[in-house]
Each structure stands twice: as structure tokens, then as C-alpha cells.
Design a protein around this motif. Structure first.
Motif, PDB file in Angstrom:
ATOM      1  N   GLU A   1      53.003  21.465  14.191  1.00  0.00           N
ATOM      2  CA  GLU A   1      52.851  21.494  15.648  1.00  0.00           C
ATOM      3  C   GLU A   1      52.760  23.071  15.900  1.00  0.00           C
ATOM      4  OE1 GLU A   1      53.179  18.873  17.566  1.00  0.00           O
ATOM      5  OE2 GLU A   1      53.213  17.562  15.610  1.00  0.00           O
ATOM      6  N   PHE A   2      52.074  23.158  16.921  1.00  0.00           N
ATOM      7  CA  PHE A   2      51.667  24.435  17.418  1.00  0.00           C
ATOM      8  C   PHE A   2      52.949  25.101  18.090  1.00  0.00           C
ATOM      9  CE2 PHE A   2      50.155  27.366  21.398  1.00  0.00           C
ATOM     10  CZ  PHE A   2      49.845  28.063  20.523  1.00  0.00           C
ATOM     11  N   THR A   3      53.243  26.363  17.784  1.00  0.00           N
ATOM     12  CA  THR A   3      54.430  26.893  18.451  1.00  0.00           C
ATOM     13  C   THR A   3      54.386  28.199  18.858  1.00  0.00           C
ATOM     14  OG1 THR A   3      54.905  27.861  16.231  1.00  0.00           O
ATOM     15  CG2 THR A   3      55.909  25.811  16.682  1.00  0.00           C
ATOM     16  N   SER A   4      52.864  28.961  18.491  1.00  0.00           N
ATOM     17  CA  SER A   4      52.538  30.453  19.093  1.00  0.00           C
ATOM     18  C   SER A   4      53.469  31.155  18.273  1.00  0.00           C
ATOM     19  CB  SER A   4      52.472  30.387  20.429  1.00  0.00           C
ATOM     20  OG  SER A   4      51.830  31.521  20.924  1.00  0.00           O
ATOM     21  N   ILE A   5      53.271  32.707  18.826  1.00  0.00           N
ATOM     22  CA  ILE A   5      54.276  33.758  18.335  1.00  0.00           C
ATOM     23  C   ILE A   5      54.684  34.239  19.771  1.00  0.00           C
ATOM     24  CG2 ILE A   5      54.310  35.877  17.199  1.00  0.00           C
ATOM     25  CD1 ILE A   5      51.842  34.806  15.544  1.00  0.00           C
ATOM     26  N   ALA A   6      56.078  34.331  19.931  1.00  0.00           N
ATOM     27  CA  ALA A   6      56.650  34.701  20.963  1.00  0.00           C
ATOM     28  C   ALA A   6      57.110  36.059  20.870  1.00  0.00           C
ATOM     29  CB  ALA A   6      58.091  33.805  21.337  1.00  0.00           C
ATOM     30  N   VAL A   7      56.772  36.840  22.008  1.00  0.00           N
ATOM     31  CA  VAL A   7      57.501  38.183  22.035  1.00  0.00           C
ATOM     32  C   VAL A   7      58.814  38.202  22.728  1.00  0.00           C
ATOM     33  CG1 VAL A   7      57.077  40.619  22.700  1.00  0.00           C
ATOM     34  CG2 VAL A   7      55.061  39.125  22.039  1.00  0.00           C
ATOM     35  N   LYS A   8      60.090  38.354  21.799  1.00  0.00           N
ATOM     36  CA  LYS A   8      61.412  38.439  22.337  1.00  0.00           C
ATOM     37  C   LYS A   8      62.097  39.531  21.874  1.00  0.00           C
ATOM     38  CE  LYS A   8      61.636  33.350  21.043  1.00  0.00           C
ATOM     39  NZ  LYS A   8      62.402  32.245  20.538  1.00  0.00           N
ATOM     40  N   LYS A   9      63.093  39.584  23.002  1.00  0.00           N
ATOM     41  CA  LYS A   9      63.979  40.920  22.754  1.00  0.00           C
ATOM     42  C   LYS A   9      64.878  40.443  21.487  1.00  0.00           C
ATOM     43  CE  LYS A   9      67.670  43.498  25.198  1.00  0.00           C
ATOM     44  NZ  LYS A   9      68.531  43.552  26.400  1.00  0.00           N
ATOM     45  N   SER A  10      64.798  41.605  20.805  1.00  0.00           N
ATOM     46  CA  SER A  10      65.668  41.486  19.494  1.00  0.00           C
ATOM     47  C   SER A  10      65.261  40.520  18.444  1.00  0.00           C
ATOM     48  CB  SER A  10      67.172  41.381  19.902  1.00  0.00           C
ATOM     49  OG  SER A  10      67.542  42.559  20.565  1.00  0.00           O
ATOM     50  N   ALA A  11      64.228  40.093  18.416  1.00  0.00           N
ATOM     51  CA  ALA A  11      63.724  39.133  17.413  1.00  0.00           C
ATOM     52  C   ALA A  11      63.672  39.754  16.044  1.00  0.00           C
ATOM     53  CB  ALA A  11      62.217  38.606  17.538  1.00  0.00           C
ATOM     54  N   THR A  12      64.110  38.959  14.996  1.00  0.00           N
ATOM     55  CA  THR A  12      64.183  39.607  13.658  1.00  0.00           C
ATOM     56  C   THR A  12      63.022  38.856  12.809  1.00  0.00           C
ATOM     57  OG1 THR A  12      65.172  37.409  12.957  1.00  0.00           O
ATOM     58  CG2 THR A  12      66.600  39.085  13.996  1.00  0.00           C
ATOM     59  N   GLY A  13      62.588  39.774  11.725  1.00  0.00           N
ATOM     60  CA  GLY A  13      61.663  39.478  10.817  1.00  0.00           C
ATOM     61  C   GLY A  13      61.839  38.277  10.293  1.00  0.00           C
ATOM     62  N   ASP A  14      63.088  37.363  10.218  1.00  0.00           N
ATOM     63  CA  ASP A  14      63.189  35.913   9.799  1.00  0.00           C
ATOM     64  C   ASP A  14      62.401  35.052  10.325  1.00  0.00           C
ATOM     65  OD1 ASP A  14      64.742  37.392   7.695  1.00  0.00           O
ATOM     66  OD2 ASP A  14      66.731  36.949   8.809  1.00  0.00           O
ATOM     67  N   ASN A  15      62.236  35.336  11.425  1.00  0.00           N
ATOM     68  CA  ASN A  15      61.534  34.266  12.598  1.00  0.00           C
ATOM     69  C   ASN A  15      59.923  34.239  12.274  1.00  0.00           C
ATOM     70  OD1 ASN A  15      60.326  32.481  14.280  1.00  0.00           O
ATOM     71  ND2 ASN A  15      61.950  33.117  15.716  1.00  0.00           N
ATOM     72  N   PRO A  16      59.259  33.371  11.818  1.00  0.00           N
ATOM     73  CA  PRO A  16      57.869  33.493  11.658  1.00  0.00           C
ATOM     74  C   PRO A  16      57.181  32.989  12.831  1.00  0.00           C
ATOM     75  CG  PRO A  16      58.584  31.448  10.540  1.00  0.00           C
ATOM     76  CD  PRO A  16      59.840  32.364  11.066  1.00  0.00           C
ATOM     77  N   HIS A  17      57.870  33.093  13.672  1.00  0.00           N
ATOM     78  CA  HIS A  17      56.986  32.559  15.085  1.00  0.00           C
ATOM     79  C   HIS A  17      57.440  33.617  16.443  1.00  0.00           C
ATOM     80  CE1 HIS A  17      55.890  29.083  13.076  1.00  0.00           C
ATOM     81  NE2 HIS A  17      57.125  28.587  12.990  1.00  0.00           N
ATOM     82  N   ALA A  18      57.889  34.778  16.121  1.00  0.00           N
ATOM     83  CA  ALA A  18      58.502  35.634  16.939  1.00  0.00           C
ATOM     84  C   ALA A  18      58.279  37.110  16.507  1.00  0.00           C
ATOM     85  CB  ALA A  18      59.779  35.533  17.566  1.00  0.00           C
ATOM     86  N   VAL A  19      58.202  38.101  17.433  1.00  0.00           N
ATOM     87  CA  VAL A  19      57.815  39.438  17.262  1.00  0.00           C
ATOM     88  C   VAL A  19      59.103  40.166  18.054  1.00  0.00           C
ATOM     89  CG1 VAL A  19      55.733  39.448  16.159  1.00  0.00           C
ATOM     90  CG2 VAL A  19      56.043  40.053  18.651  1.00  0.00           C
TER      91      VAL A  19
END
Length: 261
Positions: free
Chosen positions: A213-231
Motif C-alpha cells: 500500500e502506498f504510504t509515501s515518506i513523511a517529514v516529521k519532527k524527531s523521526a528516527t532512521g528506523d522508520n522507512p517511511h519518514a525523515v
């Protein structure tokens, strides 16, 4: 000189150089003369400006797959690595495909120029067209035995437009590279979207989850490198970070039908 010519012209007309008429006449004629000279200069420089913009776009497209070149080398490397240019509609359907030489107005005419995906003005279409009417270019790159897919995008930051490119590996899921830029974001804050400290976070992130399923890549405050869908977002640049996040999700979503097919 233009000034001497104007004074001479007014002298021929026997205008009183001490009166206000001379002053106003001199000013009006100078405005006309200078305006004409500036207009001619702008027309003469326009082809060079267009060529510089073309080279800059090539440079940025290549930069999204880690090919860093000077402006003077952009065209040769673009022809070497970018093997196909595709235009999609808002539903992810292919409108046309191009390879080889990029169409130009001078050589190919308006129709051929407009049909070439490289020439699509996505910034202008983003500002002036509904999402369903916009066109979506896709650039296919062959590098080191890999096929990479480069998606251009445009959005809105805090003070003005933002834009960039995200490249995907041949699984059409994993990010190979990214670069972003802006026009008027705040130095030291939102302007940091064009630094490697921010863009390198996108590498190896994924736009689909484990279920496809499409989830994109979110830009979040304090996102960790463990989340492959966020920076991790930019400290103090919250609105610009939100703008990048929205731009990435909105744009990549259009390409999903093409990727899945």
C-alpha cells in the motif's frame, strides 16, 4: 552617447534649456530611450537565459541519482544517462514517451516542444491548473547497470515555491536519492531542504508498506532512521517541512498506478 543625442535633439527643437519644459522633455525621452535599450538587451539575453534554465534542470535531474556535474557538462551527461522521458496524466496513464534529442521550439515547433516531457513547466501548471489537468513527467536513468526512475515535483513552502526530484530504484519502491530547492525560504531554517543533511535521509526509504500500500515518506519532527517511511524535519522550519511532506505525497501518489503496472 544617448544623453548627447537627446540634448542635441532638444536643441534642434529650440527648447529653452533653462525652463521646466526642457527638464520634462529630457526626462521623458530618456525614459523612452533607456526602456528601449533595456528591452533590446532582455530580448538578446533571453535565449541564453532559457539555455541556462535547461542546463540547470538537467543538472538537478542528474543530481537526484548522485551524478554531480558542472552546468557545462550537464547536457552531455543527461544524454548519456537519461534514456527515456515519459509524460503521464493525472491518473498515471502514459501520454507519450521520448528519447534522444530534446525537442526545441526553433527546430521542432510548438507542438513537438510541448509534447516533450522535459519541457513540461510543472511549476506553472501547479500554479495555474487543477491537479486533474496537470502533466507529470518521469525520467528513466541507466546508471551502473541499474534502472532508476526520477520524479520531479513542486509544492509550497513558508514564503514561496519549493521543488525537487526523487529517484527510485528499479523496485519502484526504494528511494535511491533526492534533492530539493526553494526560492525564498528562511536561511538556516526552511532553506535547509537543499542540504545533504536533509536530503540524504530519504535514501533507502520506501514509498510502499509491507502490504504494497502506498504510504509515501513523511517529514516529521524527531523521526528516527528506523522508520522507512519518514525523515526528520528541519528544526525551526516546520512549515517548510510540512510543505515538502505534502509535495512528496501528493506527487508520488499520481505515479502509483504507473508503478504498479
Amino acid at each position: 552617447s544617448p544623453i548627447s543625442a537627446v540634448i542635441g535633439f532638444l536643441g534642434i527643437l529650440k527648447v529653452n534649456k533653462e525652463g521646466t519644459g526642457f527638464t520634462f522633455g529630457f526626462a521623458i525621452i530618456m525614459v523612452v530611450v533607456v526602456g528601449a535599450l533595456l528591452s533590446l538587451a532582455a530580448m538578446g539575453l533571453k535565449p541564453f537565459q532559457k539555455e541556462n534554465l535547461k542546463q540547470e534542470q538537467m543538472k538537478n535531474i542528474l543530481g537526484s541519482v548522485g551524478i554531480e556535474v558542472e552546468m557545462s557538462e550537464a547536457s552531455a551527461n543527461f544524454d548519456k544517462f537519461i534514456v527515456k522521458r515519459i509524460m503521464l496524466d493525472s491518473d498515471g496513464n502514459v501520454l507519450n514517451e521520448k528519447s534522444g534529442q530534446i525537442a526545441t521550439l526553433a527546430n521542432d515547433g510548438q507542438d513537438a516542444f510541448d509534447a516533450d516531457p522535459f519541457n513540461a513547466d510543472i511549476k506553472k501548471e501547479y500554479r495555474g491548473l487543477a491537479s486533474s489537468e496537470r502533466r507529470y513527467p518521469l525520467f528513466i536513468c541507466e546508471k551502473d547497470g541499474q534502472t532508476l526512475y526520477i520524479v520531479p515535483m513542486v509544492g509550497k513552502g513558508l514564503w514561496g515555491p519549493i521543488w525537487g526530484f526523487i529517484s527510485l530504484k528499479d523496485d519502484l519502491n526504494t528511494v535511491y536519492g533526492a534533492n530539493f530547492d526553494h526560492k525564498t525560504e528562511t536561511p538556516g531554517l526552511g532553506a535547509e531542504i537543499n542540504t545533504s543533511l536533509f536530503t540524504d535521509q530519504f535514501k533507502d526509504d520506501r514509498i510502499f508498506d509491507e502490504k504494497g500500500e502506498f504510504t509515501s515518506i513523511a517529514v516529521k519532527k524527531s523521526a528516527t532512521g528506523d522508520n522507512p517511511h519518514a525523515v526528520d524535519g528541519i528544526t525551526g522550519g516546520t512549515i517548510t517541512s510540512v510543505g515538502v511532506s505534502e509535495m512528496v505525497e501528493r506527487t508520488l501518489k499520481v505515479y502509483v498506478p504507473y508503478f504498479k503496472n
